[in-house]
Design a protein around this motif. Structure first.
Motif, PDB file in Angstrom:
ATOM      1  N   ALA A  27      -3.900   8.739   1.785  1.00 13.05           N
ATOM      2  CA  ALA A  27      -3.189   8.856   3.067  1.00 13.05           C
ATOM      3  C   ALA A  27      -3.582   7.713   3.997  1.00 13.05           C
ATOM      4  CB  ALA A  27      -3.489  10.193   3.730  1.00 13.05           C
ATOM      5  N   LEU A  28      -4.803   7.148   3.808  1.00 11.97           N
ATOM      6  CA  LEU A  28      -5.213   5.964   4.577  1.00 11.97           C
ATOM      7  C   LEU A  28      -5.799   4.924   3.617  1.00 11.97           C
ATOM      8  CD1 LEU A  28      -5.579   4.433   7.177  1.00 11.97           C
ATOM      9  CD2 LEU A  28      -7.728   5.607   7.566  1.00 11.97           C
ATOM     10  N   SER A  29      -5.018   3.863   3.379  1.00 11.63           N
ATOM     11  CA  SER A  29      -5.433   2.816   2.417  1.00 11.63           C
ATOM     12  C   SER A  29      -5.531   1.442   3.046  1.00 11.63           C
ATOM     13  CB  SER A  29      -4.412   2.717   1.277  1.00 11.63           C
ATOM     14  OG  SER A  29      -4.214   3.966   0.704  1.00 11.63           O
ATOM     15  N   LEU A  30      -5.013   1.315   4.267  1.00 10.79           N
ATOM     16  CA  LEU A  30      -4.970   0.000   4.918  1.00 10.79           C
ATOM     17  C   LEU A  30      -5.301   0.171   6.397  1.00 10.79           C
ATOM     18  CD1 LEU A  30      -4.123  -3.071   4.942  1.00 10.79           C
ATOM     19  CD2 LEU A  30      -1.795  -2.277   5.423  1.00 10.79           C
ATOM     20  N   VAL A  31      -6.316  -0.551   6.854  1.00 11.58           N
ATOM     21  CA  VAL A  31      -6.637  -0.563   8.291  1.00 11.58           C
ATOM     22  C   VAL A  31      -6.444  -1.986   8.790  1.00 11.58           C
ATOM     23  CG1 VAL A  31      -8.462  -0.314  10.023  1.00 11.58           C
ATOM     24  CG2 VAL A  31      -8.252   1.382   8.184  1.00 11.58           C
ATOM     25  N   VAL A  32      -5.548  -2.150   9.770  1.00  9.04           N
ATOM     26  CA  VAL A  32      -5.255  -3.472  10.334  1.00  9.04           C
ATOM     27  C   VAL A  32      -5.819  -3.526  11.757  1.00  9.04           C
ATOM     28  CG1 VAL A  32      -3.436  -5.114  10.950  1.00  9.04           C
ATOM     29  CG2 VAL A  32      -3.107  -3.580   8.989  1.00  9.04           C
ATOM     30  N   ILE A  33      -6.711  -4.479  12.007  1.00 14.34           N
ATOM     31  CA  ILE A  33      -7.277  -4.679  13.350  1.00 14.34           C
ATOM     32  C   ILE A  33      -6.655  -5.952  13.914  1.00 14.34           C
ATOM     33  CG2 ILE A  33      -9.411  -5.260  14.596  1.00 14.34           C
ATOM     34  CD1 ILE A  33     -10.924  -3.387  12.719  1.00 14.34           C
ATOM     35  N   ASP A  34      -5.994  -5.848  15.068  1.00 12.19           N
ATOM     36  CA  ASP A  34      -5.263  -7.033  15.565  1.00 12.19           C
ATOM     37  C   ASP A  34      -6.202  -8.130  16.064  1.00 12.19           C
ATOM     38  OD1 ASP A  34      -5.967  -5.688  17.936  1.00 12.19           O
ATOM     39  OD2 ASP A  34      -4.039  -6.038  18.922  1.00 12.19           O
ATOM     40  N   LYS A  35      -7.253  -7.741  16.825  1.00 12.78           N
ATOM     41  CA  LYS A  35      -8.175  -8.747  17.376  1.00 12.78           C
ATOM     42  C   LYS A  35      -9.594  -8.200  17.347  1.00 12.78           C
ATOM     43  CE  LYS A  35      -4.928 -10.323  20.990  1.00 12.78           C
ATOM     44  NZ  LYS A  35      -4.761 -10.504  22.435  1.00 12.78           N
ATOM     45  N   ILE A  36     -10.569  -9.104  17.372  1.00 14.62           N
ATOM     46  CA  ILE A  36     -11.956  -8.670  17.591  1.00 14.62           C
ATOM     47  C   ILE A  36     -11.973  -8.036  18.984  1.00 14.62           C
ATOM     48  CG2 ILE A  36     -14.355  -9.419  17.865  1.00 14.62           C
ATOM     49  CD1 ILE A  36     -13.650 -11.828  16.036  1.00 14.62           C
ATOM     50  N   PRO A  37     -12.435  -6.774  19.111  1.00 17.33           N
ATOM     51  CA  PRO A  37     -12.263  -6.045  20.381  1.00 17.33           C
ATOM     52  C   PRO A  37     -13.287  -6.402  21.459  1.00 17.33           C
ATOM     53  CG  PRO A  37     -13.287  -4.637  18.752  1.00 17.33           C
ATOM     54  CD  PRO A  37     -13.020  -5.931  18.058  1.00 17.33           C
ATOM     55  N   PHE A  38     -13.178  -7.621  21.984  1.00 16.13           N
ATOM     56  CA  PHE A  38     -14.005  -7.981  23.140  1.00 16.13           C
ATOM     57  C   PHE A  38     -13.461  -7.245  24.364  1.00 16.13           C
ATOM     58  CE2 PHE A  38     -14.531 -11.877  20.535  1.00 16.13           C
ATOM     59  CZ  PHE A  38     -15.922 -11.873  20.448  1.00 16.13           C
ATOM     60  N   ALA A  39     -14.361  -6.752  25.197  1.00 18.67           N
ATOM     61  CA  ALA A  39     -13.902  -6.107  26.442  1.00 18.67           C
ATOM     62  C   ALA A  39     -13.236  -7.167  27.311  1.00 18.67           C
ATOM     63  CB  ALA A  39     -15.099  -5.518  27.174  1.00 18.67           C
ATOM     64  N   PRO A  40     -12.150  -6.803  28.042  1.00 18.15           N
ATOM     65  CA  PRO A  40     -11.467  -7.808  28.870  1.00 18.15           C
ATOM     66  C   PRO A  40     -12.425  -8.397  29.903  1.00 18.15           C
ATOM     67  CG  PRO A  40     -10.606  -5.584  29.290  1.00 18.15           C
ATOM     68  CD  PRO A  40     -11.536  -5.485  28.124  1.00 18.15           C
ATOM     69  N   GLY A  48      14.891  -0.774   5.136  1.00 16.87           N
ATOM     70  CA  GLY A  48      15.204   0.514   4.506  1.00 16.87           C
ATOM     71  C   GLY A  48      13.981   1.199   3.906  1.00 16.87           C
ATOM     72  N   HIS A  49      12.788   0.990   4.538  1.00 19.05           N
ATOM     73  CA  HIS A  49      11.555   1.591   4.010  1.00 19.05           C
ATOM     74  C   HIS A  49      11.390   3.010   4.552  1.00 19.05           C
ATOM     75  CE1 HIS A  49      10.239  -2.259   2.388  1.00 19.05           C
ATOM     76  NE2 HIS A  49      10.547  -2.811   3.546  1.00 19.05           N
ATOM     77  N   GLU A  50      11.104   3.941   3.663  1.00 16.86           N
ATOM     78  CA  GLU A  50      10.922   5.342   4.072  1.00 16.86           C
ATOM     79  C   GLU A  50       9.442   5.602   4.385  1.00 16.86           C
ATOM     80  OE1 GLU A  50      13.292   7.843   4.356  1.00 16.86           O
ATOM     81  OE2 GLU A  50      14.766   6.226   4.171  1.00 16.86           O
ATOM     82  N   MET A  51       8.980   5.084   5.509  1.00 20.13           N
ATOM     83  CA  MET A  51       7.597   5.342   5.902  1.00 20.13           C
ATOM     84  C   MET A  51       7.603   5.858   7.340  1.00 20.13           C
ATOM     85  SD  MET A  51       5.646   1.932   4.562  1.00 20.13           S
ATOM     86  CE  MET A  51       6.163   1.127   3.043  1.00 20.13           C
ATOM     87  N   SER A  95       0.828  -1.215   0.000  1.00 20.38           N
ATOM     88  CA  SER A  95       0.000   0.000   0.000  1.00 20.38           C
ATOM     89  C   SER A  95       0.858   1.259   0.000  1.00 20.38           C
ATOM     90  CB  SER A  95      -0.941   0.012   1.213  1.00 20.38           C
ATOM     91  OG  SER A  95      -0.210   0.248   2.402  1.00 20.38           O
ATOM     92  N   GLY A  96       2.168   1.093   0.225  1.00 20.12           N
ATOM     93  CA  GLY A  96       3.060   2.254   0.270  1.00 20.12           C
ATOM     94  C   GLY A  96       2.840   3.103   1.503  1.00 20.12           C
ATOM     95  N   GLY A  97       2.519   2.446   2.615  1.00 17.92           N
ATOM     96  CA  GLY A  97       2.206   3.190   3.854  1.00 17.92           C
ATOM     97  C   GLY A  97       0.728   3.535   3.866  1.00 17.92           C
ATOM     98  N   GLY A  98       0.405   4.659   4.502  1.00 14.05           N
ATOM     99  CA  GLY A  98      -1.010   5.032   4.591  1.00 14.05           C
ATOM    100  C   GLY A  98      -1.801   3.998   5.366  1.00 14.05           C
TER     101      GLY A  98
END
Length: 645
Positions: A539-552, A495-498, A466-469
């Motif tokens: 400027a925003l092309s990729l959204v990464v969600i690590d986990k389904i956000p269950f409350a602890p 060596g990525h310039e992001m 995605s080139g960053g973003g």
């Protein structure tokens, strides 16, 4: 004024006044349904996907209604945007003779009395704080509103604001020498005289409970209440329908009483000593739960041998301090106010220790310098329904995320709304073409060791393509910090310039401004970046969600709610935890596509999306994007967009 279809038409007043305006059928339909609810003084729930134009869809019928309207938003940022930009734009386009006002909680307005006292007492120890105090002092002399959001020279997080504003406890009210020029009172008077008042959820509920923030008079006169970002209401209501007392309030009392004593009771030699004793006992209570910040259930607190005696000792010390202040109270309004505060704090400490009601849960939250004792209702449905009773008026609830698979059962149950009229309008964007949902195969279990490493491994090729973003939305601060470390290492080694940005390295607005300006940055954030963030274009092309956000599940309030639902024979996971998580995922996903020309990939790394039966409920609640489990499809998507195919 014209009819709604005319107002929203291609040659109507909105189209003539607003550059780039386009007609959206969903917007007109939503406006008509809201107008009908206002006319019939009924409850209406509206979910409107990104790009529907829901703000204008409720502002137009609100301005046309002819009655008094309160619009409540989830954040002060949206409150300012509505009042300074959207409302004047629509009002001018409609040529509506409507008076509008902005009302915030008292902590947002400069208090000249407390600021002056703090400067005279020499409370600012660092050069920066002293400079901020001078800047606020200059601002207070030239501002019309006293709203700290307008004081651009001083950061909203500056500690000086605590001394430059009043609290419910230390406000002198009509006894204040600066009462005539009081910015809080000015804002309230303007709100009373206005036809449409913009508030925020915290203010709305603080007032409903405390009758202090200037809305106690507003609500009876109002014909319509519109909640925008209404998905936040259950959480905010829970906060305010409970009760809390913090050691920070007690330290403030000790400090204020000492300062008042120096001015009005210098001969009372016991006062400085008593205030120092009070501070020590309050700090001792904080130390009984250990040094780390965190939340503790009442059961965990009871296991700490020093905790209960320390609460009792603090209650007694506050009582002794109140008795001492009573002997000096007649000498000045400030001392009398401190005495009343001490009595109230003692009462709340006594009450917290005695709560045994099944409907409430007792717990504590430790911050770095203070400890807050809370009692929270397990359900706000009955209390909220009671607040909606009485005077007949329209109640409109709207957000981009209220429904789970198109249904509002969960939301209505949480707020006790019964089965009101409701509707869902999907986004007009072409998600099938504009976006892709990527759920990578082969991810380890979310609680396994090294899970964050696996997330970064899986996501990094997509970041490069995605080139960053990119946004990394993490479900915990620990995961956020680890993700940042790993990405930093990857970027340096490759060596990525992001540019790499991290939540907390500046205010949310500063970080977003940098992110937009850079165009190829990676921002790693936690809860505060899941919603209320609007970044358009590449400027925003990729959204990464690590986990389904269950409350602890070890959260004291959540675990008590789960326990209560189990006892009632209900399935807490399906009825409560899952719907909340789905709404949070929808919020995070909503960051990606913000207009017709946006394109991007939503990557949800959690393997439960694919492996658990409930995973289907999560992705079926999202907009209809193309779906894939293959990295190659993601790489092809970005290559096609960037013209490399």
């Amino acid at each position: 004024m014209s009819s709604l279809p005319e107002i929203f038409s291609p040659d109507g007043p909105l189209a003539r006044a607003i550059g780039g305006y386009r007609v959206r059928d969903q917007q007109v339909d939503m406006a008509e349904r809201i107008a009908a609810a206002i006319n019939s003084q009924s409850v209406f729930i509206a979910e409107a996907g990104t790009g529907t134009g829901k703000t204008f869809a409720y502002l137009v019928p609100a301005l046309k209604s002819g009655g008094k309207v309160i619009v409540s938003t989830g954040t002060k940022t949206l409150q300012d945007q509505l009042f300074n930009k959207d409302l004047p734009m629509v009002r001018d386009a409609l040529k509506a003779p409507v008076k509008i006002a902005l009302l915030k909680g008292r902590a947002n307005y400069v208090c000249p009395y407390h600021l002056e006292r703090a400067i005279v007492d020499g409370r600012f120890l660092t050069r920066e704080d002293a400079a901020d105090a001078r800047r606020i002092s200059v601002f207070a002399k030239v501002t019309h509103t006293g709203d700290k959001a307008e004081c651009l020279e001083v950061s909203e997080s500056s500690p000086v604001w605590n001394h430059a504003t009043s609290t419910r406890e230390n406000c002198l009210g009509q006894d204040c020498p600066d009462y005539k020029e009081c910015f809080v009172m000015l804002a309230r008077r303007e709100a009373m005289a206005a036809d449409l008042v913009v508030v925020n959820h915290h203010l709305f509920f603080a007032d409903v409970m405390l009758r202090d923030e200037g809305m106690a008079e507003l609500l009876p006169a109002c014909n319509t209440v519109i909640f925008d970002e209404a998905h936040q209401l259950p959480e905010v209501a829970t906060l305010f329908f409970g009760d809390s007392i913090s050691t920070a309030q007690i330290l403030d009392l000790a400090r204020d009483a000492r300062a008042e004593g120096l001015t009005s009771a210098r001969d009372c030699l016991d006062l400085p000593e008593a205030s120092k004793r009070l501070e020590k006992v309050a700090k001792d209570l904080r130390l009984t739960v250990g040094l780390d910040a965190g939340r503790f259930s009442y059961g965990q607190l009871a296991e700490k041998p020093d905790f209960a005696p320390a609460v009792k000792a603090l209650e007694e010390e506050v009582g002794a301090f109140a008795a001492l202040l009573e002997t000096q109270a007649e000498r000045a309004e400030g001392l009398e106010k401190c005495w009343q505060r001490a009595l109230e704090l003692q009462q709340r400490l006594t009450h917290w220790q005695k709560i045994a009601d099944d409907g409430y849960v007792r717990w504590a939250e430790a911050f770095s310098q203070s400890l807050q004792l809370n009692s929270t209702p397990l359900s706000v449905a009955d209390i909220f329904r009671k607040q909606m009773g009485g005077h007949p008026r329209a109640w409109i609830f709207t957000s981009a995320t209220l429904a789970v698979q198109g249904k509002f059962h969960h939301y209505c149950a949480e707020l006790g709304l019964g089965e009101p009229e409701s509707a869902c309008w999907h986004s007009p964007f072409d998600y099938g073409k504009q976006a892709m949902l990527y759920a990578p195969l082969g991810m380890p279990e979310p609680n396994s060791f090294g899970y964050t490493e696996a997330v970064v491994d899986a996501a990094f090729p997509a970041v490069v393509a995605s080139g960053g973003g990119a946004f990394f939305l993490c479900t915990s601060l620990r995961a956020m910090r680890r993700t940042h470390e790993l990405l930093k290492e990857r970027l340096e080694n490759g060596g990525h310039e992001m540019p790499l940005l991290l939540q907390g390295e500046g205010s949310k607005n500063e970080l977003l401004e940098r992110f937009r300006r850079l165009g190829n940055a990676i921002l790693v954030g936690s809860q505060s970046f899941w919603e209320g963030v609007d970044v358009r274009g590449e400027a925003l092309s990729l959204v990464v969600i690590d986990k389904i956000p269950f409350a602890p599940p070890d959260d004291p309030v959540l675990s008590a709610r789960i326990e209560q639902m189990k006892q009632q024979g209900r399935n807490a996971f399906i009825e409560y935890q899952l719907p909340r998580a789905v709404i949070n995922v929808k919020q995070g996903a909503g960051r990606l596509i913000r207009d017709e020309s946006d394109t991007g990939v939503l990557m949800i790394c959690d393997p439960r999306l694919l492996s658990k039966p409930y995973g289907r409920r999560v992705w079926q609640s999202l907009p209809p994007m193309k779906r894939t489990k293959e990295l190659k499809d993601v790489l092809d998507f970005f290559a096609g967009r960037n013209g490399h195919v």
